[in-house]
Design a protein around this motif. Structure first.
Motif, PDB file in Angstrom:
ATOM      1  N   TYR B  24       0.708  -0.975   0.099  1.00 53.67           N
ATOM      2  CA  TYR B  24       0.011   0.010   0.095  1.00 53.67           C
ATOM      3  C   TYR B  24       0.844   1.198   0.109  1.00 53.67           C
ATOM      4  CZ  TYR B  24      -3.554  -3.411   0.995  1.00 53.67           C
ATOM      5  OH  TYR B  24      -4.452  -4.439   0.854  1.00 53.67           O
ATOM      6  N   PRO B  25       1.932   1.530  -0.963  1.00 57.99           N
ATOM      7  CA  PRO B  25       2.631   2.676  -1.192  1.00 57.99           C
ATOM      8  C   PRO B  25       1.747   3.772  -1.464  1.00 57.99           C
ATOM      9  CG  PRO B  25       2.996   1.184  -3.044  1.00 57.99           C
ATOM     10  CD  PRO B  25       1.871   0.434  -2.208  1.00 57.99           C
ATOM     11  N   CYS B  26       2.593   4.780  -1.242  1.00 60.23           N
ATOM     12  CA  CYS B  26       2.112   6.351  -1.793  1.00 60.23           C
ATOM     13  C   CYS B  26       3.017   7.081  -1.526  1.00 60.23           C
ATOM     14  CB  CYS B  26       0.701   6.814  -0.518  1.00 60.23           C
ATOM     15  SG  CYS B  26       0.016   8.512  -0.894  1.00 60.23           S
ATOM     16  N   ALA B  27       3.604   7.647  -2.871  1.00 63.68           N
ATOM     17  CA  ALA B  27       4.586   8.143  -2.890  1.00 63.68           C
ATOM     18  C   ALA B  27       4.508   9.671  -2.150  1.00 63.68           C
ATOM     19  CB  ALA B  27       4.780   8.591  -4.261  1.00 63.68           C
ATOM     20  N   ALA B  28       3.534  10.206  -2.257  1.00 64.17           N
ATOM     21  CA  ALA B  28       3.224  11.748  -1.710  1.00 64.17           C
ATOM     22  C   ALA B  28       3.678  11.421  -0.169  1.00 64.17           C
ATOM     23  CB  ALA B  28       2.024  12.128  -1.867  1.00 64.17           C
ATOM     24  N   MET B  29       3.617  10.145   0.522  1.00 64.37           N
ATOM     25  CA  MET B  29       3.797   9.986   1.869  1.00 64.37           C
ATOM     26  C   MET B  29       5.231   9.987   2.140  1.00 64.37           C
ATOM     27  SD  MET B  29       1.248   9.572   3.909  1.00 64.37           S
ATOM     28  CE  MET B  29       1.558   8.500   5.321  1.00 64.37           C
ATOM     29  N   GLU B  30       6.144   9.894   1.208  1.00 63.96           N
ATOM     30  CA  GLU B  30       7.408   9.756   1.286  1.00 63.96           C
ATOM     31  C   GLU B  30       8.304  11.247   0.900  1.00 63.96           C
ATOM     32  OE1 GLU B  30       9.130   6.002   0.094  1.00 63.96           O
ATOM     33  OE2 GLU B  30       6.916   5.226   0.101  1.00 63.96           O
ATOM     34  N   ALA B  31       7.524  11.962   0.409  1.00 59.57           N
ATOM     35  CA  ALA B  31       8.242  13.411   0.037  1.00 59.57           C
ATOM     36  C   ALA B  31       8.419  14.244   1.128  1.00 59.57           C
ATOM     37  CB  ALA B  31       7.284  14.275  -0.869  1.00 59.57           C
ATOM     38  N   GLU B  32       9.595  14.613   1.322  1.00 60.04           N
ATOM     39  CA  GLU B  32      10.083  15.499   2.594  1.00 60.04           C
ATOM     40  C   GLU B  32       8.949  16.624   2.829  1.00 60.04           C
ATOM     41  OE1 GLU B  32      12.730  15.417   4.894  1.00 60.04           O
ATOM     42  OE2 GLU B  32      12.904  13.217   4.243  1.00 60.04           O
ATOM     43  N   ASP B  33       8.857  17.290   1.879  1.00 56.20           N
ATOM     44  CA  ASP B  33       8.353  18.676   2.112  1.00 56.20           C
ATOM     45  C   ASP B  33       6.588  18.707   2.014  1.00 56.20           C
ATOM     46  OD1 ASP B  33       8.372  18.065  -0.542  1.00 56.20           O
ATOM     47  OD2 ASP B  33       9.030  20.097  -1.138  1.00 56.20           O
ATOM     48  N   ASP B  34       6.197  17.339   1.774  1.00 53.74           N
ATOM     49  CA  ASP B  34       4.572  17.431   1.475  1.00 53.74           C
ATOM     50  C   ASP B  34       4.001  17.447   2.901  1.00 53.74           C
ATOM     51  OD1 ASP B  34       1.891  16.672   0.587  1.00 53.74           O
ATOM     52  OD2 ASP B  34       3.055  15.648  -0.958  1.00 53.74           O
ATOM     53  N   ARG B  35       3.162  18.621   2.964  1.00 55.72           N
ATOM     54  CA  ARG B  35       2.556  19.005   4.148  1.00 55.72           C
ATOM     55  C   ARG B  35       1.108  19.051   3.927  1.00 55.72           C
ATOM     56  NH1 ARG B  35       6.147  22.730   7.668  1.00 55.72           N
ATOM     57  NH2 ARG B  35       4.050  22.620   9.121  1.00 55.72           N
ATOM     58  N   ARG B  36       0.460  18.151   2.869  1.00 54.84           N
ATOM     59  CA  ARG B  36      -0.841  17.962   2.827  1.00 54.84           C
ATOM     60  C   ARG B  36      -1.385  17.179   3.990  1.00 54.84           C
ATOM     61  NH1 ARG B  36      -1.386  16.053  -3.290  1.00 54.84           N
ATOM     62  NH2 ARG B  36       0.631  15.153  -2.502  1.00 54.84           N
ATOM     63  N   LEU B  37      -2.594  16.861   4.222  1.00 53.76           N
ATOM     64  CA  LEU B  37      -3.145  16.103   5.260  1.00 53.76           C
ATOM     65  C   LEU B  37      -3.678  14.823   4.770  1.00 53.76           C
ATOM     66  CD1 LEU B  37      -4.272  18.636   7.677  1.00 53.76           C
ATOM     67  CD2 LEU B  37      -2.278  17.411   7.795  1.00 53.76           C
TER      68      LEU B  37
END
Lengths: 370, 212
Positions: B24-37
């Motif tokens: 269940y990967p999600c690329a956005a979860m691994e981005a350092e600066d992603d502050r979306r919820l």
């Protein structure tokens, strides 16, 4: 003409009323309150133990009714061969599921009391399915039989207190803590292995029934499965079994419920919207010889899923001048409304008001604003 | 799309890694600066919601998320009406009573208990028929007995280092705590096709973990 100002919920309750009446269920109305003692003595039958109580002028402790079934059972005939079929639409007062606050909850449901036979059970179950269907949303009716889990626990020699403890984990589908508790109780392995499976014994009807059949250790369990099998076959023949699922983790209180239990869900609502079952034991507590089965639909749980926020506050905004002739104006406004439109007559548009179209009174009739 | 509520912070990071490793990967979860919820991944068919740890069970109970991961402490305190499907076996700690080193309880007076978990504390002491006075705090619970605000505290204890530094010690262990996979009741019906494989995948992980 289409029922213009009726919400989907109003239409649903209307259809349900016709459905229940068409099968001989008569309306049962009751007072808003009962003696508090009724609920105190039967608190384990209630969904929540908190009851809104008050003292009447004679000093007697009363309660705003948190439940409808207890009142209906109290009024049921004593004799075994009597048959009473009733439906109700009532408010009950309970703690809100998520806030420590009492709320008024609207329920609609049916109860069959007295000479309940195989036909009556099938009829009530079918009514539950039709009730969900009339809501017009994807739905699931989970079915189970109290005799299955109870039979297994009795065979394992567990007392009521132990059973209640295990039931709590089974209801939560909490297999890990159930297994730990079963191990702590030192239940013999031939039963322990099977009790451990109860939390996860759910899914499509035929497949789950097959899995359950491999777990039978006593006649009570076999009989419970036989009853479920027969009901499923009947409803399949009627083409109504698609929404049925089996879930043996669904357990009501053993002191009241025996036999069939069921719960309904509709797409879009996060909680149970319909709940019912066979409660012969509740009848015994009230000294009634007959049996009973029924269900209730939580209309409040459907409010959000059935809501259809309208884009318009009215179809027509009918503007007039303060000096216009009142009689002529009155005739024109009512004529517009009689055409089946929602009309708001005003001298100017209320704030943030959205109407499909705006008309203006010219002294005789309403004209399009250009 | 399966909606998964995760607790923001260390536990959430660990849970995400577990989910990622089980498909269940999600690329956005691994981005350092992603502050979306709210972070979606169409390919794995999941949507992660990052919420305050104590709110995970609320999102799940109300169906805003189908499943979630939450500490047993939060579940016991909130009493949320959800299914508890799996003990993930990490985030292990204990719900404990702690008192200043050498504390002697005065049974002639109500015990003053400082805690973030009033429901758990009330239930525990009611089970022992001990009269208590609850002082609800939201953090730095260890301070309460030092300043004489309370006699004891009820809190989760991981290593006990904070307790030791503040001259406190565990006097009673109430129950063990760990991270649990929870599910919304209706989602178990309408999203069963998505939840069952997730449960099966995580089950193999926890049984391996138990063996190791």
């Amino acid at each position: 003409m289409e029922a213009l100002n009726q919400s989907k919920k109003d239409m649903l309750t209307g259809s349900l009323r016709s459905l229940y009446q068409s099968l001989g269920y008569t309306r049962f109305s009751m007072r808003r309150f009962e003696e508090y003692a009724l609920y105190l003595e039967n608190k384990r039958f209630l969904k929540s133990e908190s009851v809104l109580a008050f003292t009447n002028p004679d000093g007697k402790l009363m309660a705003l009714k948190p439940d409808v079934t207890l009142s209906i059972v109290k009024h049921a005939p004593k004799e075994r061969d009597a048959l009473e079929k009733v439906y109700y639409k009532e408010s009950v007062y309970r703690l809100a599921p998520t806030a420590r606050e009492f709320v008024e909850i609207e329920q609609m449901g049916v109860e069959a009391l007295g000479a309940v036979d195989a036909y009556t059970v099938a009829e009530v179950l079918r009514l539950a399915i039709e009730t969900l269907r009339l809501a017009g949303l994807d739905h699931v009716l989970d079915v189970s039989h109290m005799g299955f889990a109870a039979g297994l626990m009795d065979a394992a020699g567990l007392d009521a207190e132990q059973q209640a403890r295990l039931f709590q984990f089974i209801r939560q589908k909490n297999a890990h803590e159930l297994a730990a508790e079963v191990a702590r109780m030192g239940i013999p392995p031939q039963y322990a292995d099977k009790i451990d499976l109860l939390a996860g014994l759910a899914g499509s009807f035929p497949e789950t029934l097959r899995r359950a059949e491999a777990m039978v250790v006593c006649p009570a369990m076999a009989q419970a499965l036989q009853e479920l099998h027969t009901l499923h076959a009947q409803l399949t023949a009627l083409g109504l079994a698609d929404c049925l699922q089996l879930d043996f983790s669904m357990l009501n209180d053993l002191g009241y419920y025996n036999g069939l239990v069921f719960q309904g869900y509709v797409q879009g609502s996060p909680r149970v919207v319909l709940s019912g079952g066979r409660y012969d034991l509740l009848m015994r507590r009230f000294d009634k010889q007959g049996d009973a089965i029924g269900f209730s639909l939580y209309l409040d749980e459907l409010t959000h899923v059935l809501a259809e926020p309208s884009q318009w506050d009215a179809d027509v905004l009918a503007l007039y001048q303060p000096q216009d002739d009142v009689a002529a104006l009155n005739a024109a406004v009512f004529a517009l409304a009689a055409g089946g439109q929602r009309v708001l007559a005003a001298t100017q548009a209320p704030r943030d008001f959205r109407a499909r179209k705006t008309l203006r009174f010219d002294g005789q009739s309403f004209q399009e604003v250009t | 799309m399966l909606s998964i509520a995760l607790p923001k912070g260390r536990l959430g990071d660990k849970v995400y890694q577990l989910f990622r490793d089980h498909g269940y990967p999600c690329a956005a979860m691994e981005a350092e600066d992603d502050r979306r919820l709210v972070l979606r991944d169409e390919a794995s068919g999941v949507q992660y919601l990052l919420v305050k740890p104590s709110d995970v069970a609320i999102y799940v109970e109300h169906g805003a998320a189908d499943v979630g991961v939450v500490g047993k402490d939060v579940l016991l305190e909130g009493g949320n009406d959800v299914y508890e499907l799996l003990d993930l076996g990490f985030g292990r700690c204990n719900m404990c009573v702690a008192a200043p080193v050498g504390f002697r309880e005065d049974l002639s007076a109500p015990l003053r208990v400082a805690t973030k978990y009033p429901a758990i504390a009330k239930r525990y002491y009611a089970g022992k028929s001990r009269e208590i006075e609850i002082i609800k705090l939201n953090g730095s619970i260890e301070l309460a007995p030092i300043l004489g605000l309370s006699d004891v505290i009820v809190d989760i204890v991981e290593t006990g280092a904070t307790l030791r530094q503040n001259h406190l010690e565990v006097t009673e262990t109430i129950l063990p705590i760990s991270a649990r996979l929870i599910a919304n009741k209706a989602a178990m019906r309408f999203q069963a096709a998505a939840i069952q494989p997730l449960l099966a995948a995580l089950q193999t992980q926890t049984s391996e973990g138990a063996k190791a």
